[in-house]
Structures are given as structure tokens and as C-alpha cells.
Scaffold this active site. Structure first.
Site, mmCIF file in Angstrom:
data_model
loop_
_atom_site.group_PDB
_atom_site.id
_atom_site.type_symbol
_atom_site.label_atom_id
_atom_site.label_comp_id
_atom_site.label_asym_id
_atom_site.label_seq_id
_atom_site.Cartn_x
_atom_site.Cartn_y
_atom_site.Cartn_z
ATOM 1 N N GLY A 32 -3.853 29.323 8.570
ATOM 2 C CA GLY A 32 -3.734 29.674 9.791
ATOM 3 C C GLY A 32 -2.372 28.820 9.937
ATOM 4 N N SER A 33 -1.973 28.757 11.434
ATOM 5 C CA SER A 33 -1.288 27.628 11.477
ATOM 6 C C SER A 33 -1.475 26.212 12.083
ATOM 7 C CB SER A 33 -0.642 28.127 13.582
ATOM 8 O OG SER A 33 -1.691 28.283 14.596
ATOM 9 N N THR A 34 -2.856 25.481 12.006
ATOM 10 C CA THR A 34 -3.290 25.053 12.308
ATOM 11 C C THR A 34 -2.993 23.833 10.522
ATOM 12 O OG1 THR A 34 -5.637 25.552 13.578
ATOM 13 C CG2 THR A 34 -5.037 22.648 12.554
ATOM 14 N N ASP A 83 -9.083 22.768 7.210
ATOM 15 C CA ASP A 83 -9.246 24.480 7.463
ATOM 16 C C ASP A 83 -9.618 24.571 8.741
ATOM 17 O OD1 ASP A 83 -8.568 27.655 7.410
ATOM 18 O OD2 ASP A 83 -10.440 27.832 6.345
ATOM 19 N N ALA A 85 -10.298 26.859 12.814
ATOM 20 C CA ALA A 85 -11.880 27.756 12.707
ATOM 21 C C ALA A 85 -11.157 28.314 14.383
ATOM 22 C CB ALA A 85 -12.785 27.469 12.795
ATOM 23 N N LYS A 96 -13.966 32.247 11.916
ATOM 24 C CA LYS A 96 -13.313 31.715 11.241
ATOM 25 C C LYS A 96 -12.794 33.313 10.529
ATOM 26 C CE LYS A 96 -12.524 28.862 8.000
ATOM 27 N NZ LYS A 96 -10.968 28.818 8.396
ATOM 28 N N GLY A 99 -7.128 34.880 11.434
ATOM 29 C CA GLY A 99 -5.952 34.862 9.784
ATOM 30 C C GLY A 99 -6.170 35.900 8.655
ATOM 31 N N GLU A 105 -11.888 31.169 2.170
ATOM 32 C CA GLU A 105 -11.693 29.754 2.497
ATOM 33 C C GLU A 105 -13.149 29.463 2.447
ATOM 34 O OE1 GLU A 105 -8.176 30.471 6.399
ATOM 35 O OE2 GLU A 105 -10.176 31.121 6.688
ATOM 36 N N LYS A 123 -10.947 25.474 20.604
ATOM 37 C CA LYS A 123 -11.744 25.932 20.256
ATOM 38 C C LYS A 123 -12.620 25.614 20.334
ATOM 39 C CE LYS A 123 -7.904 27.804 17.787
ATOM 40 N NZ LYS A 123 -7.898 27.583 16.542
#
Ligand code: 5RP
Length: 215
Positions: A32-34, A83, A85, A96, A99, A105, A123
Site C-alpha cells: 500500500g501507499s503507506t 503495514d 490498514a 485490510k 490493495g 500480509e 483510518k
């Protein structure tokens, strides 16, 4: 909250997450982007830890950042998993899989001594309300969908493991019961519900301030 503020919070949380990684650690990175921002922050710090990536996109982000990758197929344990969420509820349940990488994950998180979930404040929710992401076996997909009448196939390519992505419009008043039902549904490879005993540590950004919440 605007997209720019959300991105700022993600970057702040990601930088704090990178600060948890010591050289010599084996670290599992989700997707994911984070997580891409975590990889970039680790690269900027010149991290000499070694990393497993839950998705091809994370592997690309990690190598672009100059990080050293290990093969998840032959790595048994990790010191840390980092990770993002999609939602984290006040009772600790999280969703989660926005993506589509939730199966991988979950495997990496389960193999880690410590999991820290990295999010911006947007979030955090009182109660989960997202559809629940599903990864389904392509074999006999129609039969699996019969069992899940409120699932909608996602307009997305197959996962890295050949799974089919779908989203379940579900009653989320009892996430534990729903998770147990999905765990027991033939054809469901995995779902995106993560229990409070898994999501024990949260790194949350509120503006530029980041706090580590542990339960
Ligand atoms: C992917 C995930 C991601 O962690 C989740 O979708 C959050 O993504 P982002 O960091 O882009 O907001 O579970 O399967």
C-alpha cells in the site's frame, strides 16, 4: 480531511515506523501507499536491515529505495512487520486488503515477533464500515460466490498468487463471527478482517504528531 493532509499524516507515520527498524533486523513490509512511504523513509535513513515484501509493488518500492530484500519463501521469522490498514476501529478490529494483498500480509504479520500498524488519523473509526476484501480461489469461483451472495468481484487483475479479489458487503456488528464464518467458507483464501489480538500496536499520525498506541 483533505487528500493532502492525509498524505502528510501517512508520511509522518511512515517516518516514525522507519525509526523502529534497526540495522540487522529482518523486517516484513506489507503493501500500500503507506508502506511505500515506509520503504522510502528507510531508504533515506540508509537502513541496512533486510526486508521481505508482501507485494510486487512493495518489492519495487523497497529496491528503488536501495533496501536489501530477502526471499519470503525461505525466511521463517521476522523481527518486525510494518503495514498499513484501511480502517481501525475503536474495539481494535481492522480491515485490510484495499490493495488486495491481505493474504500475504496476514502470513508475514503472523511470522513476525512484533506487528506495528501504521496509519494516519483518518483510518481510525468508531466502528468498521468498509466492505470486507476477499481473496478467492479461481477454481469453482461460481460455487464460492453462491455461498457469498453479497460479494462483488473487484475489477482488478488476479493477485500475485493467482487469487480473485472481491469485496463483501457485510454486517460488521460482530467482526469476530464474520471472520470465523469466512475462515470456514470453502473457496475463500483469506479475508481482510484482522483481530485486535493481531493489531496490538498502532503508530498513528495526528497532523505532524505521531503516537504509538499499544493495547
Ligand atoms: C493492502 C492493505 C493496505 O495496508 C491498506 O489498503 C492501506 O493502504 P494505504 O496505505 O494505501 O492507505 O491492506 O492490502
Amino acid at each position: 480531511m483533505g487528500a493532502r493532509e492525509e498524505d502528510r499524516e501517512k508520511a509522518a507515520a511512515a517516518d516514525a515506523a522507519a525509526g523502529l527498524v534497526d540495522d540487522g533486523m529482518l523486517v516484513a513490509l506489507g503493501s500500500g501507499s503507506t508502506v511505500a512511504l515506509v520503504a522510502a523513509a528507510l531508504g533515506a535513513r540508509g537502513s541496512r536491515a533486510r526486508f521481505a515484501a508482501a507485494s510486487p509493488a512493495t518489492a519495487t518500492a523497497a529496491t528503488t529505495a536501495g533496501l536489501s530484500l530477502v526471499d519470503a519463501a525461505s525466511t521463517g521469522r521476522y523481527d518486525l512487520a510494518l503495514d498499513g490498514a484501511d480502517q481501525v476501529a475503536a474495539d481494535g478490529w481492522a480491515i485490510k486488503g484495499g490493495g488486495g494483498a491481505h493474504t500475504r500480509e496476514r502470513i508475514l504479520i503472523a511470522a513476525a515477533d512484533r506487528f506495528v500498524c501504521v496509519v494516519g488519523s483518518s483510518k481510525l473509526v468508531d466502528r468498521l464500515s468498509w466492505p470486507v476484501p476477499l481473496e478467492l480461489q479461481p477454481f469453482a469461483l461460481a460455487a464460492t460466490l453462491e455461498r457469498l451472495p453479497r460479494a462483488t468481484l473487484r475489477d482488478a487483475p488476479p493477485t500475485a498468487d493467482g487469487g480473485v479479489l472481491a469485496d463483501l458487503d457485510a454486517d460488521l456488528t460482530d467482526p469476530g463471527a464474520l471472520a470465523a464464518r469466512l475462515d470456514a467458507t470453502p473457496g475463500v483464501i483469506d479475508h481482510g478482517l484482522f483481530a485486535p489480538d493481531v493489531v496490538r500496536e498502532l503508530l498513528v499520525a495526528h497532523g505532524d504528531e505521531v503516537e504509538l498506541l499499544a493495547r
